[in-house]
Structures are given as structure tokens and as C-alpha cells.
Design a protein around this motif. Structure first.
Motif, short mmCIF file in Angstrom:
data_model
loop_
_atom_site.label_atom_id
_atom_site.label_comp_id
_atom_site.label_asym_id
_atom_site.label_seq_id
_atom_site.Cartn_x
_atom_site.Cartn_y
_atom_site.Cartn_z
N ASP A 155 43.77 36.55 37.95
CA ASP A 155 43.59 35.57 36.89
C ASP A 155 42.43 34.64 37.27
OD1 ASP A 155 43.73 33.71 34.91
OD2 ASP A 155 45.72 32.93 35.44
N PHE A 156 41.25 34.93 36.72
CA PHE A 156 40.05 34.19 37.10
C PHE A 156 40.11 32.72 36.66
CE2 PHE A 156 38.63 38.64 36.65
CZ PHE A 156 38.27 38.87 37.97
N GLU B 101 36.65 50.50 45.88
CA GLU B 101 37.97 50.75 45.31
C GLU B 101 38.94 49.64 45.70
OE1 GLU B 101 39.27 54.64 46.38
OE2 GLU B 101 37.87 55.66 45.03
N LYS B 102 38.83 49.14 46.92
CA LYS B 102 39.71 48.05 47.35
C LYS B 102 39.36 46.75 46.62
CE LYS B 102 40.74 49.83 51.98
NZ LYS B 102 40.66 49.59 53.45
N VAL B 103 38.08 46.54 46.37
CA VAL B 103 37.67 45.36 45.58
C VAL B 103 38.31 45.42 44.20
CG1 VAL B 103 35.73 44.14 44.53
CG2 VAL B 103 35.47 45.15 46.80
N ILE B 104 38.24 46.57 43.57
CA ILE B 104 38.80 46.74 42.23
C ILE B 104 40.31 46.55 42.24
CG2 ILE B 104 39.17 48.41 40.36
CD1 ILE B 104 36.40 49.59 41.14
N ASP B 105 40.98 47.10 43.26
CA ASP B 105 42.43 46.95 43.37
C ASP B 105 42.83 45.48 43.43
OD1 ASP B 105 42.92 49.65 43.29
OD2 ASP B 105 43.05 49.89 45.47
N ILE B 106 42.07 44.68 44.16
CA ILE B 106 42.40 43.26 44.30
C ILE B 106 42.08 42.48 43.03
CG2 ILE B 106 41.79 41.11 45.50
CD1 ILE B 106 41.32 42.80 48.01
N LEU B 107 40.91 42.74 42.45
CA LEU B 107 40.41 41.88 41.38
C LEU B 107 40.83 42.29 39.98
CD1 LEU B 107 36.77 41.13 42.62
CD2 LEU B 107 38.86 39.81 42.99
N LEU C 133 33.41 36.45 41.27
CA LEU C 133 34.45 37.47 41.42
C LEU C 133 34.42 38.47 40.27
CD1 LEU C 133 37.31 35.17 42.73
CD2 LEU C 133 36.13 36.95 44.03
N GLN C 134 34.20 37.98 39.05
CA GLN C 134 34.04 38.89 37.93
C GLN C 134 32.82 39.79 38.13
OE1 GLN C 134 34.68 37.07 33.90
NE2 GLN C 134 35.09 35.22 35.09
N GLU C 135 31.79 39.23 38.73
CA GLU C 135 30.58 40.01 39.04
C GLU C 135 30.91 41.12 40.04
OE1 GLU C 135 26.21 39.29 41.15
OE2 GLU C 135 27.49 37.58 40.63
N LEU C 136 31.63 40.79 41.11
CA LEU C 136 31.97 41.80 42.11
C LEU C 136 32.84 42.90 41.52
CD1 LEU C 136 32.61 39.87 45.45
CD2 LEU C 136 30.48 40.60 44.40
N LEU C 137 33.74 42.54 40.63
CA LEU C 137 34.58 43.54 39.98
C LEU C 137 33.74 44.48 39.13
CD1 LEU C 137 37.30 44.76 39.17
CD2 LEU C 137 37.52 42.93 37.46
N ALA C 138 32.84 43.90 38.33
CA ALA C 138 32.02 44.72 37.43
C ALA C 138 31.08 45.64 38.20
CB ALA C 138 31.22 43.82 36.49
N VAL C 139 30.44 45.11 39.24
CA VAL C 139 29.46 45.95 39.95
C VAL C 139 30.16 46.98 40.83
CG1 VAL C 139 27.67 44.18 39.86
CG2 VAL C 139 29.12 44.34 41.87
N SER C 140 31.38 46.69 41.28
CA SER C 140 32.15 47.71 42.02
C SER C 140 32.47 48.88 41.10
CB SER C 140 33.44 47.10 42.58
OG SER C 140 33.15 46.14 43.58
N LEU D 153 24.80 41.59 41.11
CA LEU D 153 24.67 42.25 39.82
C LEU D 153 23.28 42.85 39.65
CD1 LEU D 153 25.65 42.93 36.97
CD2 LEU D 153 24.97 40.62 36.26
N VAL D 154 22.26 42.08 39.92
CA VAL D 154 20.88 42.55 39.76
C VAL D 154 20.61 43.72 40.69
CG1 VAL D 154 18.45 41.92 40.02
CG2 VAL D 154 20.05 40.31 38.95
N ASN D 155 20.99 43.59 41.96
CA ASN D 155 20.71 44.66 42.93
C ASN D 155 21.47 45.94 42.60
OD1 ASN D 155 18.99 43.01 44.41
ND2 ASN D 155 20.61 42.29 45.77
#
Length: 210
Positions: free
Chosen positions: A108-109, A98-104, A124-131, A168-170
Motif C-alpha cells: 500500500d504505497f 522477481e523478489k522485488v515484485i513479490d514484495i511490492l 517504490l512504484q518505479e522499482l516495481l514497474a521497472v522490475s 526508470l530511465v536506465n
């Protein structure tokens, strides 16, 4: 400034140290002398947060210093997005999605792409999507579209850029039974068998998608 160039070189050379104990000692030495350099406060806090994040061995003190320094940097200069990026990395490592999503979510990538760091933007887009995937009960059409777009971007990443979508894969493997994920699984199969990425994933991983 010559002195700051020397500091940049010391930080850059950390990536060349394989021994964890030697790397930790070098980081502590840089942290010890960091305040002697003429740097903007926001940047000094960023470097401290980044250096603590680079510590190879986890500890309560490491966690505290990462969060404290990066938050101080963000408070002083919110538009310096490297501080937000590494705070997001830290929260992701600790499964605080949730904190990852709040930040990302509002990041502006293109900030990173304009600085020749397309790999950083993609990661960073990957971390947002997988979160979002970790926290979702089902895979919505919007989330599926975001992840498929991410896969497409990785497949067309220039050869000179290096970024492997392990998270993403994991995460897709962890969530492979969720409703709406079938099309993502099919495209992940294409990704991990592509010429650019097939050597990064072993047969055990590939069997998860067969």
C-alpha cells in the motif's frame, strides 16, 4: 524519549558524511550501541537492516545482515512497510526482480504518502514497474499504462519533493527495443527534458531517446 532522539540524530547525520571509511566506522559504532536503546524489537531489526543497507562498501556480511534483519522486522510487524521498502531496494540492487515484485505487488504505497514521503512512494512504484519491465518479453498495455502514469506523477511532483527517476530511465534504455515500448520512450524524452529533470541527465542519455 531523549535517548532515542539522540539515536535518531546520529542516524540522520550519516547522510552528511561523504568519506566512505568514516561513514562505515560511524555505522558500526551505532550498530554496536543500538541494543542499549529501549526500542520495539521490530523497529530495532529495521534499524539494523537499514544501517547495514547504508553501508557504503559491499560485502558478504553486509548482504547477510540486511536480509536477515529486515526479514526479522517484517515477520514481527508486517504492517511496518519501511522494512519491506528497504528489502525491496536491496533486492533491486542485486537484480533480483522477481523478489522485488513479490514484495511490492501488494504494498500500500499510500502508507508513505500519508507520512509525507511521496518521493518514497514514487520510488517504490518505479522499482516495481521497472522490475516488471526487466522480466517482460513485450510491454503489455497494462505495464505501459503503469509506466506512463509513473512518468506523469514525476512530471507533477511538487518542487519540495526530491526524487530522480534514474532507474526508470536506465531500464527503458536497456529495454528500448522491446515490442510496445515506443510510447514510453516518447514520454521519457519529455520527462528528461523537462525543467525539473533536464539537469539530472546528460546528453549521452538524452541521445538514447532521440
Amino acid at each position: 524519549m531523549k535517548e532515542n532522539k539522540e539515536l535518531d540524530d546520529m542516524i540522520l547525520n550519516l547522510s552528511l558524511i561523504d568519506n566512505e571509511q568514516l561513514k562505515e566506522l560511524e555505522i558500526l559504532q551505532i550498530l554496536k550501541i543500538l541494543d542499549s536503546y529501549e526500542l520495539d524489537d521490530f523497529y530495532k531489526y529495521y534499524l539494523k537492516g537499514y544501517l547495514w543497507y547504508s553501508m557504503p562498501l559491499e560485502s558478504v556480511n553486509r548482504d547477510r545482515e540486511i536480509e536477515y534483519n529486515l526479514k526479522k522486522s517484517i515477520n514481527q510487524k508486517p504492517e511496518y512497510l519501511f522494512s519491506k521498502a528497504y528489502l525491496a531496494y536491496y533486492y533491486f540492487d542485486n537484480k533480483e526482480y522477481e523478489k522485488v515484485i513479490d514484495i511490492l505487488n501488494s504494498l500500500d504505497f499510500s502508507f508513505f504518502e500519508e507520512r509525507s514521503q511521496l518521493w518514497q512512494s514514487l520510488k517504490l512504484q518505479e522499482l516495481l514497474a521497472v522490475s516488471k519491465l526487466q522480466l517482460s518479453e513485450i510491454v503489455s498495455n497494462d505495464l505501459s499504462s503503469d509506466i506512463l502514469g509513473l512518468i506523469y506523477s514525476y512530471l507533477h511532483l511538487p518542487e519540495e519533493e526530491v526524487s530522480v527517476p534514474r532507474e526508470l530511465v536506465n531500464t527503458v534504455i536497456e529495454n528500448k527495443s522491446k515490442q510496445g515500448i515506443l510510447n514510453i520512450k516518447k514520454n521519457i524524452m519529455i520527462l528528461i527534458n523537462s525543467r525539473a529533470y533536464r539537469d539530472y541527465f546528460d546528453n549521452e542519455v538524452k541521445l538514447e531517446f532521440s
